[in-house]
Design an enzyme around this catalytic site. Structure first.
Site, mmCIF file in Angstrom:
data_model
loop_
_atom_site.group_PDB
_atom_site.id
_atom_site.type_symbol
_atom_site.label_atom_id
_atom_site.label_comp_id
_atom_site.label_asym_id
_atom_site.label_seq_id
_atom_site.Cartn_x
_atom_site.Cartn_y
_atom_site.Cartn_z
ATOM 1 N N VAL A 1 -1.020 -4.486 5.637
ATOM 2 C CA VAL A 1 -2.475 -4.184 5.448
ATOM 3 C C VAL A 1 -3.174 -5.545 4.825
ATOM 4 O O VAL A 1 -3.820 -6.268 5.264
ATOM 5 C CB VAL A 1 -2.598 -2.913 4.467
ATOM 6 C CG1 VAL A 1 -4.199 -2.720 4.270
ATOM 7 C CG2 VAL A 1 -2.189 -1.738 5.394
ATOM 8 N N GLY B 1 6.832 0.477 15.565
ATOM 9 C CA GLY B 1 6.224 -0.058 14.390
ATOM 10 C C GLY B 1 5.575 0.937 13.589
ATOM 11 O O GLY B 1 4.617 0.559 12.869
ATOM 12 N N GLU C 1 8.190 3.838 9.462
ATOM 13 C CA GLU C 1 8.872 3.063 8.431
ATOM 14 C C GLU C 1 10.503 3.069 8.726
ATOM 15 O O GLU C 1 10.886 4.058 9.493
ATOM 16 C CB GLU C 1 8.548 3.479 7.133
ATOM 17 C CG GLU C 1 7.259 3.846 6.715
ATOM 18 C CD GLU C 1 6.680 2.464 5.967
ATOM 19 O OE1 GLU C 1 7.080 1.749 5.515
ATOM 20 O OE2 GLU C 1 5.271 2.530 6.475
ATOM 21 N N GLY D 1 -6.618 5.822 7.767
ATOM 22 C CA GLY D 1 -6.544 4.692 8.193
ATOM 23 C C GLY D 1 -8.150 3.807 8.287
ATOM 24 O O GLY D 1 -8.964 4.028 7.469
ATOM 25 N N LYS E 1 -2.357 12.513 1.415
ATOM 26 C CA LYS E 1 -4.030 12.534 1.976
ATOM 27 C C LYS E 1 -4.679 14.001 1.812
ATOM 28 O O LYS E 1 -5.523 13.924 1.679
ATOM 29 C CB LYS E 1 -3.608 12.170 3.508
ATOM 30 C CG LYS E 1 -3.166 10.681 3.663
ATOM 31 C CD LYS E 1 -2.617 10.400 5.051
ATOM 32 C CE LYS E 1 -2.224 8.955 5.302
ATOM 33 N NZ LYS E 1 -1.806 8.812 6.779
ATOM 34 N N GLU F 1 -11.063 4.312 0.730
ATOM 35 C CA GLU F 1 -11.412 4.803 1.828
ATOM 36 C C GLU F 1 -9.965 4.823 2.880
ATOM 37 O O GLU F 1 -9.867 5.579 3.719
ATOM 38 C CB GLU F 1 -12.619 4.074 2.791
ATOM 39 C CG GLU F 1 -12.874 4.448 4.050
ATOM 40 C CD GLU F 1 -13.430 5.815 4.052
ATOM 41 O OE1 GLU F 1 -14.453 6.147 3.721
ATOM 42 O OE2 GLU F 1 -12.785 6.833 4.792
ATOM 43 N N ILE G 1 -10.468 5.440 9.873
ATOM 44 C CA ILE G 1 -11.584 6.512 10.091
ATOM 45 C C ILE G 1 -12.454 6.465 8.894
ATOM 46 O O ILE G 1 -11.822 6.730 7.896
ATOM 47 C CB ILE G 1 -11.221 7.770 10.568
ATOM 48 C CG1 ILE G 1 -10.197 7.616 11.548
ATOM 49 C CG2 ILE G 1 -12.032 8.785 10.864
ATOM 50 C CD1 ILE G 1 -9.343 8.850 11.964
ATOM 51 N N ARG H 1 7.966 -11.742 -2.667
ATOM 52 C CA ARG H 1 8.884 -12.845 -2.026
ATOM 53 C C ARG H 1 7.849 -14.070 -1.867
ATOM 54 O O ARG H 1 7.340 -14.263 -0.824
ATOM 55 C CB ARG H 1 9.441 -12.235 -0.599
ATOM 56 C CG ARG H 1 10.478 -11.203 -1.141
ATOM 57 C CD ARG H 1 10.882 -10.718 0.323
ATOM 58 N NE ARG H 1 9.561 -10.013 0.974
ATOM 59 C CZ ARG H 1 9.429 -9.909 2.293
ATOM 60 N NH1 ARG H 1 10.570 -10.063 3.071
ATOM 61 N NH2 ARG H 1 8.690 -9.226 2.669
ATOM 62 N N ASP I 1 3.611 12.015 3.318
ATOM 63 C CA ASP I 1 2.492 11.099 3.188
ATOM 64 C C ASP I 1 1.009 12.124 3.559
ATOM 65 O O ASP I 1 0.312 11.868 3.067
ATOM 66 C CB ASP I 1 2.577 10.236 4.476
ATOM 67 C CG ASP I 1 1.481 9.240 5.058
ATOM 68 O OD1 ASP I 1 1.222 8.131 4.169
ATOM 69 O OD2 ASP I 1 0.614 9.775 5.810
HETATM 70 P P1 NDP Z 1 4.023 -3.365 2.943
HETATM 71 O O1 NDP Z 1 5.300 -2.900 2.446
HETATM 72 O O2 NDP Z 1 3.696 -4.063 4.428
HETATM 73 O O3 NDP Z 1 3.328 -4.488 2.075
HETATM 74 C C1 NDP Z 1 3.535 -4.341 0.550
HETATM 75 C C2 NDP Z 1 3.338 -5.602 0.017
HETATM 76 O O4 NDP Z 1 3.322 -5.501 -1.552
HETATM 77 C C3 NDP Z 1 4.058 -6.740 0.208
HETATM 78 O O5 NDP Z 1 3.395 -7.983 0.569
HETATM 79 C C4 NDP Z 1 4.845 -7.056 -0.902
HETATM 80 O O6 NDP Z 1 5.336 -8.512 -0.946
HETATM 81 C C5 NDP Z 1 3.963 -6.672 -1.897
HETATM 82 N N1 NDP Z 1 4.701 -6.178 -2.977
HETATM 83 C C6 NDP Z 1 5.783 -5.365 -3.244
HETATM 84 N N2 NDP Z 1 6.111 -5.106 -4.567
HETATM 85 C C7 NDP Z 1 5.083 -5.955 -5.337
HETATM 86 C C8 NDP Z 1 5.356 -6.511 -6.723
HETATM 87 N N3 NDP Z 1 5.980 -5.752 -7.341
HETATM 88 N N4 NDP Z 1 4.411 -7.174 -7.253
HETATM 89 C C9 NDP Z 1 3.355 -7.772 -6.065
HETATM 90 N N5 NDP Z 1 3.478 -7.519 -4.815
HETATM 91 C C10 NDP Z 1 4.486 -6.658 -4.453
HETATM 92 O O7 NDP Z 1 2.931 -2.096 2.993
HETATM 93 P P2 NDP Z 1 1.606 -1.783 3.742
HETATM 94 O O8 NDP Z 1 0.934 -2.993 3.993
HETATM 95 O O9 NDP Z 1 2.175 -0.987 5.033
HETATM 96 O O10 NDP Z 1 1.337 -0.898 2.479
HETATM 97 C C11 NDP Z 1 0.252 -1.023 1.612
HETATM 98 C C12 NDP Z 1 -0.662 -0.062 1.140
HETATM 99 O O11 NDP Z 1 -1.390 0.613 2.121
HETATM 100 C C13 NDP Z 1 0.219 1.419 0.781
HETATM 101 O O12 NDP Z 1 -0.380 2.102 -0.154
HETATM 102 C C14 NDP Z 1 0.169 2.157 2.015
HETATM 103 O O13 NDP Z 1 0.432 3.528 1.747
HETATM 104 C C15 NDP Z 1 -1.261 1.992 2.361
HETATM 105 N N6 NDP Z 1 -1.492 2.195 3.822
HETATM 106 C C16 NDP Z 1 -0.704 1.809 4.834
HETATM 107 C C17 NDP Z 1 -1.051 1.811 6.184
HETATM 108 C C18 NDP Z 1 -0.312 1.188 7.178
HETATM 109 O O14 NDP Z 1 -0.502 1.504 8.492
HETATM 110 N N7 NDP Z 1 0.580 0.162 7.083
HETATM 111 C C19 NDP Z 1 -2.349 2.882 6.571
HETATM 112 C C20 NDP Z 1 -2.938 3.427 5.376
HETATM 113 C C21 NDP Z 1 -2.622 2.996 4.179
HETATM 114 P P3 NDP Z 1 6.189 -9.075 0.059
HETATM 115 O O15 NDP Z 1 5.409 -9.650 1.292
HETATM 116 O O16 NDP Z 1 6.520 -10.466 -0.829
HETATM 117 O O17 NDP Z 1 7.288 -8.234 0.443
HETATM 118 N N1 HSE Z 2 2.680 6.257 7.741
HETATM 119 C C1 HSE Z 2 1.331 6.508 7.631
HETATM 120 C C2 HSE Z 2 1.157 7.247 9.141
HETATM 121 C C3 HSE Z 2 0.518 5.230 7.551
HETATM 122 O O1 HSE Z 2 1.935 7.100 10.062
HETATM 123 O O2 HSE Z 2 -0.135 7.595 9.411
HETATM 124 C C4 HSE Z 2 -0.947 5.441 7.201
HETATM 125 O O3 HSE Z 2 -1.317 6.072 6.424
#
Ligand code: NDP
Ligand code: HSE
Length: 433
Positions: free
Chosen positions: A16, A188, A191, A135, A206, A130, A137, A48, A202
């Site tokens: 995201v 993808g 997870e 996502g 919500k 939001e 919506i 990282r 999850d």
């Molecule tokens: P990711 O695992 O892809 O990304 C997580 C990010 O957080 C990475 O960049 C990671 O760093 C960073 N991170 C982890 N630990 C730390 C830390 N201690 N300090 C600083 N940075 C840190 O997650 P997503 O992007 O998929 O999800 C992010 C949020 O969005 C979550 O709350 C998820 O529930 C929510 N969300 C996700 C959706 C999706 O479709 N993916 C949809 C709706 C909500 P690094 O890159 O270095 O690993």
């Molecule tokens: N893992 C969640 C899903 C991501 O499949 O809907 C969006 O919140």
């Protein structure tokens, strides 16, 4: 137009966060025009630092999120790390240092939403989320703001894309659970560890967030009844088809008929093919909101993925930045009704129960009596020889009228004790009628 930029700290740059950064860069001029001031990405906290991040100035990358928040000039923090810690402490630190927060973190909001809202209010700042539900919506804002003058009585929806993809594959191609999950992983959607999705955590997070907003009360993750979808079998889909139904993992939030309590639950359920939620395919989400004056509203779209979720984050960013410029805040938590959340036993719905029984005289009567003794009225019964040819056994499928969940549980417990009932093959709720 203000020329001094609003400074944004991005916490997390994964699926995201990387899309949020990309859109902030590519749409910078439009965002400036819509907000009334430029927004500047002032820092990006990650785990990282050496990872190559396309389109992001390496000078902005840091592993010290706390220092980024404490430097004193951050106006808005976007938290897209996920999980409980360090996200919770970082959001609190953001408020303590004068920054409003945009978050996509449903797990944290479902667990600690009240405390985070209180912290935002204490500091006169915004907490927007939001992206945490469904996502791209628009759902949180329409429920929190557009429907603020109405009374929401029921919300029913598909709020997890991964499980909808799996169930859709099982239904449309006859794939087994594991095969469908493998495909979701390869594409993808799921997870590496899909537990939160397939076990319903999850969707339950919500559901807690939506229930709180819908009924103006506090609903936490622990208040939400939850069943995952790992036990749904191809036999269940065959039964559903025979009833003109399909199976979806649903989040259902209801105000009790007397208005004195609410229920919140997530579980697989059969819904008629004629119901609009039945035609929600692949990883899409859809949510029905039933409000007293508005009637039935349906929200539909991509519920997951980097770019769709970033769209919701950016919408919040614009709103929060506008509030900052106006020296105002948007709506905070509304929990004034203080309605209690009832236990699952009080939920009233219909059930589809599949039993393996001895194929001999009097069994049907015994089973029917057990339902009657627990006050559960039978709508239909279908008996057939076991498809696997097990001698002297039959499959008995009972569909009930509406009954309290506790009464159904009592019935099933009693059925299991009958000598003639060899097993309870499946129990599935029937919704959407
Ligand atoms: P990711 O695992 O892809 O990304 C997580 C990010 O957080 C990475 O960049 C990671 O760093 C960073 N991170 C982890 N630990 C730390 C830390 N201690 N300090 C600083 N940075 C840190 O997650 P997503 O992007 O998929 O999800 C992010 C949020 O969005 C979550 O709350 C998820 O529930 C929510 N969300 C996700 C959706 C999706 O479709 N993916 C949809 C709706 C909500 P690094 O890159 O270095 O690993
Ligand atoms: N893992 C969640 C899903 C991501 O499949 O809907 C969006 O919140």
């Amino acid at each position: 137009m203000r020329t001094r930029p609003l400074k944004v700290a991005l916490l997390g740059c994964g699926v995201v966060g990387s899309e949020v950064a990309r859109i902030m860069t590519t749409h910078a001029d439009d965002l400036t025009a819509r907000i009334g001031a430029p927004v500047e990405l002032a820092g990006v906290a990650v785990r990282r630092p050496s990872k190559v991040r396309e389109g992001i100035d390496p000078a902005l990358i840091t592993t010290d999120a706390t220092a980024l928040l404490k430097r004193g000039d951050i106006d808005v923090v976007i938290e897209v790390i996920g999980g409980i810690e360090p996200a919770r402490t970082l959001i609190t630190t953001a408020f303590e240092n004068g920054a409003s927060v945009v978050s996509a973190n449903k797990a944290l909001l479902a667990q600690d939403g009240a405390a985070l809202h209180a912290a935002a209010e204490q500091h006169g700042l915004d907490l927007y989320y939001e992206a945490a539900v469904a996502g791209a919506i628009p759902l949180v804002r329409p429920m929190r703001e557009s429907l603020a003058g109405d009374k929401i009585n029921r919300v029913i929806g598909i709020v997890n894309g991964t499980t909808n993809f799996i169930l859709d594959k099982m239904d449309s191609t006859g794939a087994g659970y594991q095969e469908a999950l493998d495909e979701a992983t390869a594409l993808g959607y799921a997870e590496a560890d899909p537990t939160a999705d397939v076990e319903g955590y999850d969707a339950a997070a919500k559901a807690a967030i939506l229930a709180g907003i819908a009924f103006h009360t506090r609903v936490r993750l622990d208040d939400v009844y939850r069943e995952g979808m790992t036990e749904v079998s191809s036999a269940d889909f065959a039964s559903a088809k025979r009833m003109g139904c399909t199976i979806k993992l649903l989040a259902i939030l209801e105000r009790a008929a007397d208005g004195a309590s609410v229920t919140a639950r997530v579980h697989p359920a059969m819904i008629p093919l004629t119901h609009p939620l039945a035609s929600v395919r692949e990883a899409y989400n859809a949510v029905f909101v039933e409000a007293e004056a508005a009637g039935r509203l349906m929200f539909y779209g991509p519920g997951a993925g980097g770019s769709p979720t970033a769209s919701a984050v950016l919408g919040d960013l614009v709103a929060v930045c506008r509030n900052k410029l106006a020296e105002a805040t948007g709506p905070g938590e509304s929990a004034y009704t203080q309605l209690p959340v009832s236990a699952m036993g009080e939920v009233v719905t219909r059930y589809h129960i599949s039993l393996d029984v001895a194929d001999k005289p009097g069994v049907l009567a015994q089973v029917a009596t057990t339902f009657a003794e627990h006050g559960v009225s039978i709508d239909t019964v279908r008996q057939q020889g076991r498809p696997d040819g097990v001698g002297n056994e039959a499959s008995l499928v009972v569909v009930t009228h509406r009954a309290p969940d506790a009464a159904l549980s009592g019935t099933v417990e009693a059925l299991r004790k009958l000598d003639t009932v060899r097993g309870v093959a499946s129990i599935m709720r029937v919704e959407g009628e």
